[in-house]
Scaffold this active site. Structure first.
Site, PDB file in Angstrom:
ATOM      1  N   ASP A   1       0.842  -1.204   0.000  1.00  0.00           N
ATOM      2  CA  ASP A   1       0.000   0.000   0.000  1.00  0.00           C
ATOM      3  C   ASP A   1       0.876   1.252   0.000  1.00  0.00           C
ATOM      4  O   ASP A   1       1.043   1.896   1.030  1.00  0.00           O
ATOM      5  CB  ASP A   1      -0.907  -0.055   1.239  1.00  0.00           C
ATOM      6  CG  ASP A   1      -1.896   1.100   1.279  1.00  0.00           C
ATOM      7  OD1 ASP A   1      -2.237   1.636   0.202  1.00  0.00           O
ATOM      8  OD2 ASP A   1      -2.327   1.465   2.387  1.00  0.00           O
ATOM      9  N   LEU A   2       1.442   1.547  -1.170  1.00  0.00           N
ATOM     10  CA  LEU A   2       2.305   2.734  -1.261  1.00  0.00           C
ATOM     11  C   LEU A   2       1.566   3.875  -1.959  1.00  0.00           C
ATOM     12  O   LEU A   2       2.125   4.945  -2.143  1.00  0.00           O
ATOM     13  CB  LEU A   2       3.606   2.389  -1.994  1.00  0.00           C
ATOM     14  CG  LEU A   2       4.424   1.254  -1.351  1.00  0.00           C
ATOM     15  CD1 LEU A   2       5.699   0.993  -2.142  1.00  0.00           C
ATOM     16  CD2 LEU A   2       4.769   1.566   0.099  1.00  0.00           C
ATOM     17  N   LYS A   3       0.345   3.627  -2.366  1.00  0.00           N
ATOM     18  CA  LYS A   3      -0.506   4.670  -2.982  1.00  0.00           C
ATOM     19  C   LYS A   3       0.281   5.509  -3.991  1.00  0.00           C
ATOM     20  O   LYS A   3       0.415   6.721  -3.838  1.00  0.00           O
ATOM     21  CB  LYS A   3      -1.122   5.562  -1.907  1.00  0.00           C
ATOM     22  CG  LYS A   3      -2.019   4.814  -0.944  1.00  0.00           C
ATOM     23  CD  LYS A   3      -2.747   5.740   0.004  1.00  0.00           C
ATOM     24  CE  LYS A   3      -3.618   4.998   0.986  1.00  0.00           C
ATOM     25  NZ  LYS A   3      -2.875   4.153   1.960  1.00  0.00           N
TER      26      LYS A   3
ATOM     27  N   ASP B   1       2.005   9.914  -9.085  1.00  0.00           N
ATOM     28  CA  ASP B   1       3.058  10.709  -9.723  1.00  0.00           C
ATOM     29  C   ASP B   1       2.694  10.800 -11.196  1.00  0.00           C
ATOM     30  O   ASP B   1       1.627  10.321 -11.608  1.00  0.00           O
ATOM     31  CB  ASP B   1       4.422  10.025  -9.511  1.00  0.00           C
ATOM     32  CG  ASP B   1       5.556  11.047  -9.481  1.00  0.00           C
ATOM     33  OD1 ASP B   1       5.603  11.915 -10.376  1.00  0.00           O
ATOM     34  OD2 ASP B   1       6.393  10.973  -8.566  1.00  0.00           O
TER      35      ASP B   1
ATOM     36  N   GLN C   1      -9.641   8.085  11.455  1.00  0.00           N
ATOM     37  CA  GLN C   1     -10.602   7.638  10.446  1.00  0.00           C
ATOM     38  C   GLN C   1     -11.923   8.353  10.660  1.00  0.00           C
ATOM     39  O   GLN C   1     -12.377   8.501  11.782  1.00  0.00           O
ATOM     40  CB  GLN C   1     -10.828   6.119  10.561  1.00  0.00           C
ATOM     41  CG  GLN C   1      -9.581   5.277  10.379  1.00  0.00           C
ATOM     42  CD  GLN C   1      -9.167   5.151   8.924  1.00  0.00           C
ATOM     43  OE1 GLN C   1      -9.585   5.940   8.081  1.00  0.00           O
ATOM     44  NE2 GLN C   1      -8.337   4.175   8.623  1.00  0.00           N
TER      45      GLN C   1
ATOM     46  N   GLY D   1      -6.089  -2.327  11.100  1.00  0.00           N
ATOM     47  CA  GLY D   1      -4.802  -2.103  11.747  1.00  0.00           C
ATOM     48  C   GLY D   1      -4.974  -1.939  13.246  1.00  0.00           C
ATOM     49  O   GLY D   1      -4.970  -2.910  14.008  1.00  0.00           O
TER      50      GLY D   1
HETATM   51  O1  C5P Z   1      -5.363   1.388  11.971  1.00  0.00           O
HETATM   52  P1  C5P Z   1      -6.458   1.360  10.950  1.00  0.00           P
HETATM   53  O2  C5P Z   1      -7.346   0.145  11.014  1.00  0.00           O
HETATM   54  O3  C5P Z   1      -7.232   2.653  10.881  1.00  0.00           O
HETATM   55  O4  C5P Z   1      -5.618   1.194   9.594  1.00  0.00           O
HETATM   56  C1  C5P Z   1      -6.088   1.436   8.359  1.00  0.00           C
HETATM   57  C2  C5P Z   1      -5.018   1.164   7.366  1.00  0.00           C
HETATM   58  O5  C5P Z   1      -5.596   1.279   6.093  1.00  0.00           O
HETATM   59  C3  C5P Z   1      -3.833   2.125   7.402  1.00  0.00           C
HETATM   60  O6  C5P Z   1      -2.671   1.349   7.170  1.00  0.00           O
HETATM   61  C4  C5P Z   1      -4.057   3.064   6.242  1.00  0.00           C
HETATM   62  O7  C5P Z   1      -2.874   3.419   5.576  1.00  0.00           O
HETATM   63  C5  C5P Z   1      -4.902   2.210   5.309  1.00  0.00           C
HETATM   64  N1  C5P Z   1      -5.796   2.939   4.403  1.00  0.00           N
HETATM   65  C6  C5P Z   1      -6.812   3.764   4.834  1.00  0.00           C
HETATM   66  N2  C5P Z   1      -7.603   4.424   3.915  1.00  0.00           N
HETATM   67  C7  C5P Z   1      -7.418   4.236   2.618  1.00  0.00           C
HETATM   68  C8  C5P Z   1      -6.393   3.376   2.181  1.00  0.00           C
HETATM   69  C9  C5P Z   1      -5.608   2.726   3.111  1.00  0.00           C
HETATM   70  O8  C5P Z   1      -7.007   3.918   6.037  1.00  0.00           O
HETATM   71  N3  C5P Z   1      -8.215   4.830   1.743  1.00  0.00           N
END
Ligand code: C5P
Length: 238
Positions: free
Chosen positions: A66-68, A71, A192, A212
């Site tokens: 997940d490096l999104k 560029d 979030q 996470g």
């Molecule tokens: O800790 P938590 O459950 O909030 O983690 C969410 C993970 O999902 C994080 O690693 C974050 O980078 C990733 N993520 C996100 N929203 C996105 C894409 C990825 O929260 N749209």
């Protein structure tokens, strides 16, 4: 989705948001029996590069990198080329049509997931960036474009998933971060904003949930995984 034959132990993608391979390994060892899918994001990848991906795949698990990528198209294409033959299952890309097209051209068997609108964004964040419409409409139009361009799926919150399923069908992947445990449990939203439970995400049409902190910060991570997998099973059966 119910009919994609995704095993229960791959429905939760555990976000390895830690800063070393040793720490990542501890988590993979702890959860490896229950979880077969791990997300390596910016923090861990910058610390450890590809050896941490190998540590996970050598144990037979899947990796979402997940490096999104965001560029100019050529740079995104060349970055994707670096992921070739690394045993990576999903990679994430952000951006407009030419960027997504470049990623799709260079996917080399990796499934390309397009980030629609980050789950940490609320309406006020969009306004600040100059968007006047709703998050739902923006997610919808970005998802539709991504799929037309050949992306394999999209990342979006569980709140928008049902509309996407209804309008765009079942054949693409929806991966949903912003998951928090059951409604009656007091749990921080952290950064979030658009959160749902694992069960609701699945009912709304998500294929995978990314989790996470609710697991990582729990005193009993194994129990949280178990209860989320039960929720997912219920969601699949409902
Ligand atoms: O800790 P938590 O459950 O909030 O983690 C969410 C993970 O999902 C994080 O690693 C974050 O980078 C990733 N993520 C996100 N929203 C996105 C894409 C990825 O929260 N749209």
């Amino acid at each position: 989705m119910k009919d994609k034959n995704i095993p229960l132990n791959e429905r939760i993608i555990f976000a390895l948001d830690v800063d070393s391979k040793e720490e990542a390994k501890k988590w993979v060892d702890l959860l490896g029996k229950q979880i077969n899918f791990y997300k390596v994001g910016l923090q861990l990848f910058l610390a450890e590069w590809f050896p941490v991906v190998e540590m996970i795949t050598e144990r037979g698990h899947k990796v979402m990198l997940d490096l999104k990528f965001y560029d100019i198209p050529e740079t995104v294409k060349l970055a994707l080329r670096q992921l070739k033959n690394r045993n990576i299952t999903f990679a994430t890309v952000h951006g407009n049509d030419p960027i997504l097209r470049a990623a799709v051209e260079e996917r080399n068997g990796i499934k390309i997931l397009s980030v629609t609108v980050l789950t940490s964004y609320g309406k006020e964040d969009l306004e600040e960036m100059g968007f006047s419409g709703t998050i739902k409409d923006l997610v919808f139009s970005r998802a539709k474009r991504a799929l037309e361009l050949g992306c394999d799926g999209i990342i979006t919150s569980g709140l928008e998933a049902s509309r996407l399923r209804k309008a765009l069908g079942d054949s693409f992947l929806i991966v949903t971060p912003g998951i928090r445990p059951g409604k009656n449990v007091e749990i921080p939203k952290d950064d979030q904003k658009r959160i749902v439970t694992a069960q609701d995400a699945i009912i709304n049409g998500a294929d995978y949930v990314v989790v996470g902190r609710p697991i990582r910060k729990s005193e009993d991570p194994v129990a949280v995984v178990e209860s989320m997998q039960n929720e997912i099973q219920k969601g699949l059966e409902s």
